[in-house]
Motif scaffolding. Structure first.
Motif, short mmCIF file in Angstrom:
data_model
loop_
_atom_site.label_atom_id
_atom_site.label_comp_id
_atom_site.label_asym_id
_atom_site.label_seq_id
_atom_site.Cartn_x
_atom_site.Cartn_y
_atom_site.Cartn_z
N THR A 153 0.86 -1.18 0.00
CA THR A 153 0.00 0.00 0.00
C THR A 153 0.90 1.23 0.00
OG1 THR A 153 -0.11 0.08 2.40
CG2 THR A 153 -1.79 -1.22 1.29
N ARG B 288 0.14 -9.71 -2.23
CA ARG B 288 -0.59 -9.11 -1.11
C ARG B 288 -2.06 -9.19 -1.48
NH1 ARG B 288 1.33 -5.16 2.77
NH2 ARG B 288 -0.43 -4.16 3.77
N GLY B 289 -2.72 -10.17 -0.98
CA GLY B 289 -4.11 -10.40 -1.35
C GLY B 289 -4.38 -11.88 -1.26
N ASN C 59 -2.61 -15.24 -0.08
CA ASN C 59 -1.84 -14.32 0.74
C ASN C 59 -0.42 -14.85 0.88
OD1 ASN C 59 -0.83 -12.56 2.60
ND2 ASN C 59 -2.32 -13.06 4.21
N GLY D 254 2.39 -12.68 0.93
CA GLY D 254 3.38 -11.77 1.49
C GLY D 254 2.93 -10.34 1.46
N TRP D 255 3.89 -9.47 1.29
CA TRP D 255 3.64 -8.05 1.51
C TRP D 255 3.53 -7.23 0.23
CZ3 TRP D 255 8.39 -7.70 5.30
CH2 TRP D 255 8.16 -8.58 6.37
N LYS E 174 -6.22 -12.35 -6.45
CA LYS E 174 -7.03 -11.20 -6.10
C LYS E 174 -6.19 -10.27 -5.24
CE LYS E 174 -11.69 -10.14 -4.78
NZ LYS E 174 -12.49 -10.27 -3.61
N ASP F 119 -5.15 -7.23 -3.00
CA ASP F 119 -5.83 -6.39 -2.02
C ASP F 119 -6.12 -5.02 -2.65
OD1 ASP F 119 -6.28 -4.61 0.06
OD2 ASP F 119 -4.17 -4.62 0.63
N ALA F 120 -7.35 -4.53 -2.42
CA ALA F 120 -7.81 -3.32 -3.11
C ALA F 120 -6.92 -2.11 -2.87
CB ALA F 120 -9.24 -3.01 -2.68
N ALA F 121 -6.39 -2.00 -1.64
CA ALA F 121 -5.59 -0.82 -1.32
C ALA F 121 -4.16 -0.97 -1.79
CB ALA F 121 -5.61 -0.58 0.19
N ALA G 285 0.95 -22.22 5.78
CA ALA G 285 0.75 -20.95 5.08
C ALA G 285 1.49 -19.81 5.78
CB ALA G 285 -0.75 -20.63 5.02
N PHE G 286 1.78 -20.03 7.06
CA PHE G 286 2.45 -18.99 7.83
C PHE G 286 3.81 -18.63 7.24
CE2 PHE G 286 5.59 -18.22 11.19
CZ PHE G 286 5.14 -16.98 11.61
N ASN H 281 -6.72 -3.23 4.96
CA ASN H 281 -5.50 -3.71 4.32
C ASN H 281 -4.34 -2.74 4.40
OD1 ASN H 281 -6.91 -5.99 3.74
ND2 ASN H 281 -7.60 -5.24 1.76
N ILE H 282 -4.64 -1.44 4.61
CA ILE H 282 -3.50 -0.52 4.72
C ILE H 282 -2.86 -0.63 6.10
CG2 ILE H 282 -4.25 1.09 2.93
CD1 ILE H 282 -5.26 2.93 5.13
N LYS I 270 -2.61 -4.07 7.72
CA LYS I 270 -2.90 -5.47 7.99
C LYS I 270 -2.14 -6.02 9.20
CE LYS I 270 0.41 -7.82 4.92
NZ LYS I 270 0.75 -9.00 5.70
N ILE J 112 -6.51 -9.58 4.28
CA ILE J 112 -5.24 -10.27 4.44
C ILE J 112 -4.60 -9.88 5.77
CG2 ILE J 112 -4.74 -10.59 2.01
CD1 ILE J 112 -2.96 -8.05 2.25
N GLU K 295 -2.80 -20.16 14.01
CA GLU K 295 -3.13 -21.47 13.47
C GLU K 295 -2.90 -22.58 14.47
OE1 GLU K 295 -0.58 -21.39 10.08
OE2 GLU K 295 -2.14 -20.58 8.79
#
Lengths: 495, 1010
Positions: A83, A297-298, A301, A303-304, A341, A343-345, A368-369, B404-405, B407, B474, B480
């Motif tokens: 972002t 990022r999305g 998921n 990463g960043w 997909k 992330d929108a931001a 997934a971590f 998300n900004i 997360k 996200i 977990e």
């Protein structure tokens, strides 16, 4: 009176044992008090231990986090990603507004030196080995190689820096900065000595010691040192030796390079081993956050989302170049059978060279971590070497050799599709130079070269908005380092 | 009462040979000369005999069978004693006068007591009564603003302990905490004491008073003396209060609401990239005020019952206490049960034995909400998710994921609720001593005391499975695993003191001598175990019954234990001498051995000397007519040590298999050492000087004390941090020195106008902290905002000085060139060195993290049965660095001060444009600096003593009701919750918005004496 004597006696009684009383030693801990190392560990193993530590250092977060910002976000080809306001002071690299107080530069600088310290320890130990030990020179060469990589990184980023080639005591002050030319000459001497003592990639594969420094890795770093000095003949010689060594080739398809299956393959000239296999007790300390920093990022998921391809870069690909598809993840595309997909931001594109495939994510007890902790970091690839060779040849006027090596890279990229990426045939030096530079930009997009290439070619001021000539060629020496040095270290021009 | 007893004891003993002749009986009433009220508990003694009594609840006494011509002394704390020669029986009514304030008051000093008049150093004594104005579980908090030179940083959490620094910061890596001595036992804290059990607290500040504590004394000493029974029949006291803690609106963080945040954030996006699309959050308008979700008014209550009885040969005290405090952050709670017993027995004429034990149980529920999270979270989303998203198998689904900004900034309500009740911590502590004291050879006494302090604490922690995410989010806020850990730890401490005392008055010479030996050993050990996952398969919710280690898979269990011990042995001695009440000398010496250092560096020697002259006792003074009733001039010097560093630092751990190397198919294990070591480290050495005067003026209505102090610490224990190119492995070593100096004063006035008693007291202390030398050739210790440098205070703040904001490009073009490119809206920094360029040479020391002036004031007014007291305290001169303003790893909510940002010519001259890519605006500078100065109304208490007549009919001796407000108002100017920001010595004062706020506390209480 008897009582007095009795009490005085009591005091003496208590005190006579007080020296014993003051002995207090920890439990469940070995210390210099209770531990003497009875196993005589051969010195070569001690050296090996320092080398393990040094290789581990290369995986450090800062070398990826700050390293990618320094070599990529500064250029128009790469967006910081994520972002808009994420990443703190990393944003300063995009805006070319970093100052000597930038904490990421501080981390990068001091991490280079902490590895140099370790390698100097390794060298001191190796030097104490008997000359008759067969592995002595190989160990020494490995240590010198890693130290050279760190000095190369420092010199590339900061110009001349203090050259320390021994273990200093903490009460000593730092030596003054050497000049950039002195640094290059130290590196030439060090690397030239190291090359013949290192093993080849194939030898490492055979002995299951992948990840250890190779002859070609040292040659490639040396070639880069020469190219900074425009010593084209010497660079050409070194890249030529790599090509003729037979240790590397282009047989790995471009899109398959960044997979676990192709780790330490023929493409690999200098590659950092990263692992994450919880089931085999190989935990995250063997891994790296390289993939996580850049991951999607999305959804999924991964990463960043940093270090992402810019529109400028995407526009720079030739029509139909499959390397674009292999390098860019776009929001909405189907990847591994799943729609991405973003992330929108967030920024909507990601670096596919840091993407780990689905089939790698669920083996060895991975969850997934751990977002791609196991992904090896490809620092120098064979195509980089070929393009260095082509560039040197071109600068030397050897267009035949330049065209041939350029074509090797393009041919692999073409992946059998003759309709795309036509062969370059020009013998006009300037035109060919631009073609090679463009090829390098595309082939190595979002990897480790772009900013330094632009600076080396002297074109950074034309390409990078906000680039101030005679200043931004180098990053500033971290302020705290100057402050701690009692005036011994000086700042780069312009900062 | 114990104090009185100690003075009276020698008197009784010296005159035992007198025998009775004619017997008389006397009786009467003792009253206060000033008020005419009867006095309860006045000691009435027949001098030279064991005969005596105390006055009852009506102030009456009766003595029978006393020898003719004997002297009967009437004495009472704070009053001048009166002695009557009894030649015939009958009624003798006596009225006592307040004595010149406190001169013959007995204060507790190291290993003994002394008349205040005989002190040569700086000791402040606070009585248990004074502590009652501060309803708090930790009595130390009551010292704030009352002891000049004592700087206290409050901690607002339930059961939180403040940090204390006395006379500055004399170390950079060792602890700055003072030593606590509870009835002789050396300890680190007094959390286990019920404040109503305290009889007095003495704060020792000067080197000559402290040198008797040697290597423990450098940071000052707080001596706590608990109550012993007063002479007389059985008494029962009840003290209790209850009240509410609130975070007042003025103390809350001023954060932007959803509309303002969205507006500012979009402006920032456009500043970075003019083509950026607008960001839209879920909510506009006020949005979510996260602070109101995590804070709520919280209860505080304390009850204490004390039963005491004393006869000639035995006295006992039994007390029970209960304290409970909820934190103003939800689900934070602390409670403590106390029981205490103390007894003293006169076994024979010369032998006294006794003991004391405090038992304690505490429970602590840590806050599950994060204060800093609530400051960071965006106001643009609601805490709870819509019902259709709820999933019974995922407790995270009940909450909205963070936008998300940000997360990595978890939804504060989700954090608070998910972790609610998942961790438990409680423990027990028992502290006690037994002693025997014997008097012999007329002037000698010997006392042996054995102490024990045992503590056990237990904790467990469960992490549930949750995922605060929906299809599109996200957020990294998920878990977990369902891990569980449990730990227990135990520590024990034993101490013995053997003290030989000699006291003699020969003519005008008053001689006291003391020699002693003390030894202490303490151990701590513990065990912890954890399991990775309490569940298997698809179960996600683990019922509380299953929060046990036994539930986890055997393959994923981890355990460890630890052990540490330390021991000390010391010899000590003191000689007190005074001549004619005019000239005073005190010499002390202590030799300390500590296990923290290597055998060759173990012993240290700490001498001190103190001198005093009571000028007002001189004949020439008495001949002069002046308003000065009392004047003492004093000076002292002493040497102390600070060994408050970790154990075994000279002996680093070696891990025999610290590193694994595989070579040639063989696995080798290599030993590694956990840090580089200097085997020759020893304690920091402090030498200090203290000089001043004490006086009473205008018929003892005014008292003035003024003290200059200076202490220098040499051989600072420091980690030397060389430039990166030298290396990063560094050892703790003795390098450097630092000086703390200043002036402390107390001025008080006490008088009476008509029926009004009133008193005003002001105190203050200045502090200059200066580094004199540092290891490694005086190289500065440098970090991002701080610099410890010779000639400046420790951890001083270093950076640029802001001159304003560049309003136009023109202004930039006409200003000095900088090493960065400025744009309109950027900070304009001052050219400090005048070289017409803005470079790193333009930085300077711009602040300190150590207050340079702290002060306190109290006002008391009494009228009839009413009294009111108001305490103030304040601090000035230090600064805070507001790092919440800086770009962070995610987008945080803004302080409303961001609304004053520059956004066009003329809009601001202080807050720069919102754009986190402009690195030059985030340099350490005065832009980030905020003043940490504050002035606080510390407490207001209004009390009413019920009339005695009314009470007498109810069988009640004394009853008092009061209402009190603590910290009702703080005048401060920083952005964070509180100006009291802690932090490490070298890098303190950083406020990122997450400091636990200090609540205002409103209570009502009652104190009854049966």
């Amino acid at each position: 009176m008897k009582k007095t004597i009795f009490f005085l006696a009591l005091i003496l009684l208590v005190t006579s044992c007080s020296d014993d009383f003051l002995n207090s030693y920890p439990k469940a801990r070995w210390t210099s008090y209770n531990y003497t190392n009875t196993d005589s560990i051969p010195i070569d193993i001690l050296v090996e231990a320092k080398l393990v530590e040094s290789y581990g250092d290369l995986r450090k977060f800062t070398f990826q986090w700050a390293g990618l910002a320094m070599c990529n976000y500064t250029t128009p080809d790469v967006e910081k990603g994520s972002t808009a306001t994420d990443g703190g002071v990393i944003a300063e690299f995009k805006a070319m507004s970093y100052t000597p107080s930038n904490t990421q530069l501080q981390d990068y600088y001091s991490n280079c030196y902490s590895t140099i310290y370790t390698t100097n320890e390794a060298i001191a130990l190796a030097n104490s080995m008997s000359d008759t030990v067969s592995t002595k020179n190989t160990l020494l060469a490995e240590a010198i190689f890693i130290r050279s990589v760190m000095y190369y990184r420092l010199t590339q980023a900061f110009g001349g820096v203090p050259y320390v080639n021994q273990v200093l005591q903490q009460t000593e002050n730092t030596p003054a900065r050497s000049t950039r030319d002195e640094m290059w000459s130290y590196l030439e001497t060090d690397l030239k000595w190291a090359i013949p003592h290192l093993k080849t990639r194939l030898a490492n594969v055979a002995s299951l010691t992948q990840g250890k420094a190779t002859q070609n890795a040292a040659r490639a770093v040396l070639a880069k040192v020469y190219m900074y000095q425009q010593k084209w003949t010497e660079a050409f010689t070194q890249t030529g030796l790599i090509i003729s060594s037979g240790d590397n080739n282009l047989s790995t398809p471009y899109s398959e390079i960044w997979t676990e299956a192709n780790e330490f393959g023929p493409e690999s000239v200098f590659e950092l081993n990263c692992e994450y296999k919880p089931e085999l007790q190989i935990n995250s300390d063997m891994g790296s956050q390289f993939s996580q920093i850049q991951g999607i990022r999305g959804v999924p998921n991964m990463g960043w989302g940093f270090n992402a391809p810019s529109q400028v870069l995407m526009d720079a690909y030739e029509t139909g170049d499959p390397r674009k598809e292999a390098s860019v993840v776009t929001n909405g595309e189907t990847l591994d059978g799943r729609v991405v997909k973003a992330d929108a931001a967030s920024y909507q594109y990601f670096n596919k060279k840091a993407y780990v495939r689905t089939n790698e994510r669920s083996i060895y007890g991975r969850s997934a971590f751990a977002q791609g902790y196991w992904m090896n970091i490809r620092l120098i690839r064979y195509s980089d070497v070929l393009l260095m060779h082509a560039e040197s040849a071109c600068e030397l006027g050897n267009t035949t050799e330049a065209l041939a090596k350029l074509e090797m890279v393009r041919e692999r990229a073409r992946n059998g599709n003759s309709a795309i990426l036509p062969k370059v045939t020009t013998t006009d030096i300037e035109e060919l130079r631009q073609k090679i530079r463009q090829e390098r930009r595309i082939e190595l997009a979002m990897e480790w070269e772009r900013f330094y290439d632009l600076v080396r070619w002297g074109v950074a001021k034309d390409v990078i908005t906000g680039f101030v000539q005679n200043k931004h060629e180098l990053f500033p020496i971290p302020q705290t380092e100057i402050d701690k040095s009692n005036g011994v270290l000086t700042q780069n021009i312009g900062y | 009462m114990k104090k009185l007893f100690i003075i009276i004891l020698p008197l009784m003993l010296t005159c035992l040979t007198l025998s009775a002749q004619n017997k008389l009986s006397i009786n009467g009433t003792v009253t206060d000369k000033a008020t005419g009220e009867t006095l309860i508990g006045v000691s009435v003694k027949v001098e030279g005999t064991t005969l005596g009594t105390i006055t009852d609840f009506n102030g009456k006494y009766q003595l029978t069978e006393i020898p003719k011509n004997s002297s009967v002394a009437f004495s009472f704390v704070g009053m001048k004693s009166v002695t009557l020669k009894i030649t015939s029986g009958g009624i003798f009514n006596v009225s006592l006068e307040s004595e010149a304030k406190g001169l013959d008051e007995i204060v507790v000093v190291g290993y003994g007591t002394a008349r205040k008049r005989d002190l040569t150093g700086s000791i402040v004594s606070i009585s248990g009564e004074d502590l009652k104005t501060s309803p708090d579980y930790n009595p130390v908090k009551a010292l704030q603003g009352k002891v000049p030179g004592l700087v206290l940083t409050n901690n607002g959490s339930a059961g939180g302990s403040p940090t204390i620094r006395i006379r500055g910061v004399a170390t950079i890596n060792a602890s700055t905490n003072p030593l606590f001595i509870v009835d002789g036992l050396f300890t680190d804290n007094i959390d286990f004491i019920n404040p109503t059990d305290i009889s007095s607290m003495e704060v020792l500040k000067d080197p000559s008073s402290l040198a008797i504590f040697g290597v423990q004394g450098a940071n000052g000493v707080i001596i706590v003396t608990t109550k012993r029974a007063s002479k007389g029949k059985l008494t029962v006291n009840y003290d209790g209060y209850g009240g509410l803690q609130v975070l007042s609106d003025r103390d809350r963080l001023k954060l932007t609401n959803a509309s303002d945040f969205t507006m500012l954030y979009n402006e920032q996006l456009k500043n970075i990239d003019p083509t950026a699309a607008d960001w839209v959050g879920d909510l506009l308008g006020g949005g979510t005020d996260w602070q109101s979700y995590i804070f709520s008014p919280a209860l505080i209550t304390n009850h204490g019952i004390t039963i005491s009885q004393s006869t000639d040969n035995a006295s006992t005290v039994l007390s029970l206490g209960y304290f409970k405090q909820d934190g103003i952050v939800n689900y934070n709670s602390y409670q403590r049960f106390n029981g205490r017993w103390a007894g003293d027995y006169k076994v024979s004429k010369n032998i006294k034995v006794g003991g004391n034990v405090t038992l304690n149980r505490w429970d602590n529920d840590p806050a599950t909400a994060s204060v800093s999270n609530a400051a960071k979270a965006l106001p643009t989303y609601s805490p709870y998710s819509p019902e259709e998203d709820h999933d019974v198998n995922n407790i995270g689904s009940y909450y909205t994921p963070s936008p998300n900004i940000q997360k990595d900034v978890a939804n504060p309500v989700a954090v608070m609720e998910i972790n609610k009740g998942t961790s438990e911590s409680y423990g027990y502590r028992a502290v006690g001593n037994i002693y025997a004291e014997i008097n012999f050879l007329k002037d000698f006494s010997f006392k042996a005391t054995a102490y024990g302090d045992l503590g056990i604490s237990m904790g467990s922690d469960f992490t549930p499975y949750y995922d605060v995410n929906n299809e599109t989010s996200i957020s990294s806020h998920k878990s977990e695993k369902t891990s569980f850990s449990r730990s227990t730890s135990e520590y024990s401490k034993y101490q013995v003191d053997y003290i030989l005392n000699y006291n003699k008055v020969i003519d005008k010479h008053r001689i006291g001598a003391l020699a002693g030996y003390t030894a202490r050993v303490s151990e701590s050990k513990g065990f912890s175990a954890s399991t990775d996952s309490l569940i298997s398969g698809s179960t996600t919710i683990v019922p509380e019954d299953f929060w046990m280690l036994s539930m986890g898979s055997d393959l994923k269990k981890y355990n460890s234990d630890w052990y540490s011990s330390e021991s000390f042995a010391s010899y000590l001695g003191r000689i007190n001498y005074s001549y004619d009440n005019k000239y005073i000398a005190v010499l002390t010496f202590r030799a300390d051995g500590s296990s923290k250092f290597s055998p060759t560096n173990r012993w240290g020697y700490f001498p001190s000397v103190g001198l005093g002259w009571i000028a007002s006792e001189e004949n020439f003074w008495k001949d002069m007519t002046n308003d000065i009733d009392y004047l003492k001039v004093k000076a002292s010097w002493g040497k102390l040590g600070n060994d408050k560093i970790g154990n075994y630092l000279w002996l680093p751990s070696i891990n025999p298999k610290g590193q694994q190397v595989v070579a040639g198919g063989v696995t080798y294990y290599l030993p590694t050492q956990d840090y580089v070591v200097d085997e020759n480290i020893h304690w920091e050495v402090v030498s200090g000087l203290d000089a001043g005067f004490e006086s009473q003026l205008f018929k003892n209505r005014m008292n003035v004390e003024l003290t200059y102090y200076s202490k220098t610490t040499n051989d600072l224990l420091a980690y030397v941090d060389p430039p990166a190119s030298v290396g990063s492995g560094y050892a703790i070593t003795n390098a450097g020195s630092v000086q703390n100096s200043g002036v402390e004063f107390i001025v008080g006035w006490k008088d009476k106008i008509g029926g009004f008693d009133y008193g005003v007291s002001v105190n203050g202390a200045t502090l200059k902290n200066e580094v004199l030398a540092l290891g490694n050739d005086n190289s500065d210790l440098v970090s991002t905002y701080h610099r410890t440098s010779v000639g400046h205070s420790i951890g001083a703040i270093y950076g640029y000085v802001q001159e304003g904001i560049f309003q136009t490009q023109d202004e930039i073009d006409n200003y000095y060139p900088a090493s960065w490119t400025s744009k309109p809206g950027d900070i304009k920094y001052k050219d400090l060195n005048g070289d017409e360029e803005i470079t790193d040479k333009d930085r300077d020391f711009i602040g300190t993290t150590i207050p340079t002036f702290t002060y306190g004031m109290s006002v008391n007014v009494g009228y009839s049965n009413f009294d009111i007291s108001i305490d103030f305290n304040g601090s000035a001169g230090n600064s805070i660095i507001n790092t919440k303003k800086l770009p962070q790893y995610a987008q945080f909510n803004y302080y409303t001060s961001a609304l004053n940002r520059w956004h066009g010519e003329g809009t601001s001259n202080f807050e720069p444009i919102l754009d986190n890519s402009r690195g030059n605006n985030f340099l350490p500078s005065t832009n980030l600096l905020e003043s940490a100065s504050y002035f606080r109304v510390r407490s207001i208490q209004l009390g009413y003593n019920l009339p005695k007549n009314t009470l007498a009919t109810l069988g009640i001796g004394k009853a008092r009701v009061y209402v009190s407000a603590q910290n009702p108002i703080t005048f401060k100017s920083n952005s964070g919750y509180t100006p009291e920001i802690g932090g490490s010595i070298l890098t303190g004062g950083i406020d990122s918005g997450g400091t636990y706020p200090i609540p205002s506390v409103y209570t009502a209480g009652i104190s009854v004496n049966f």
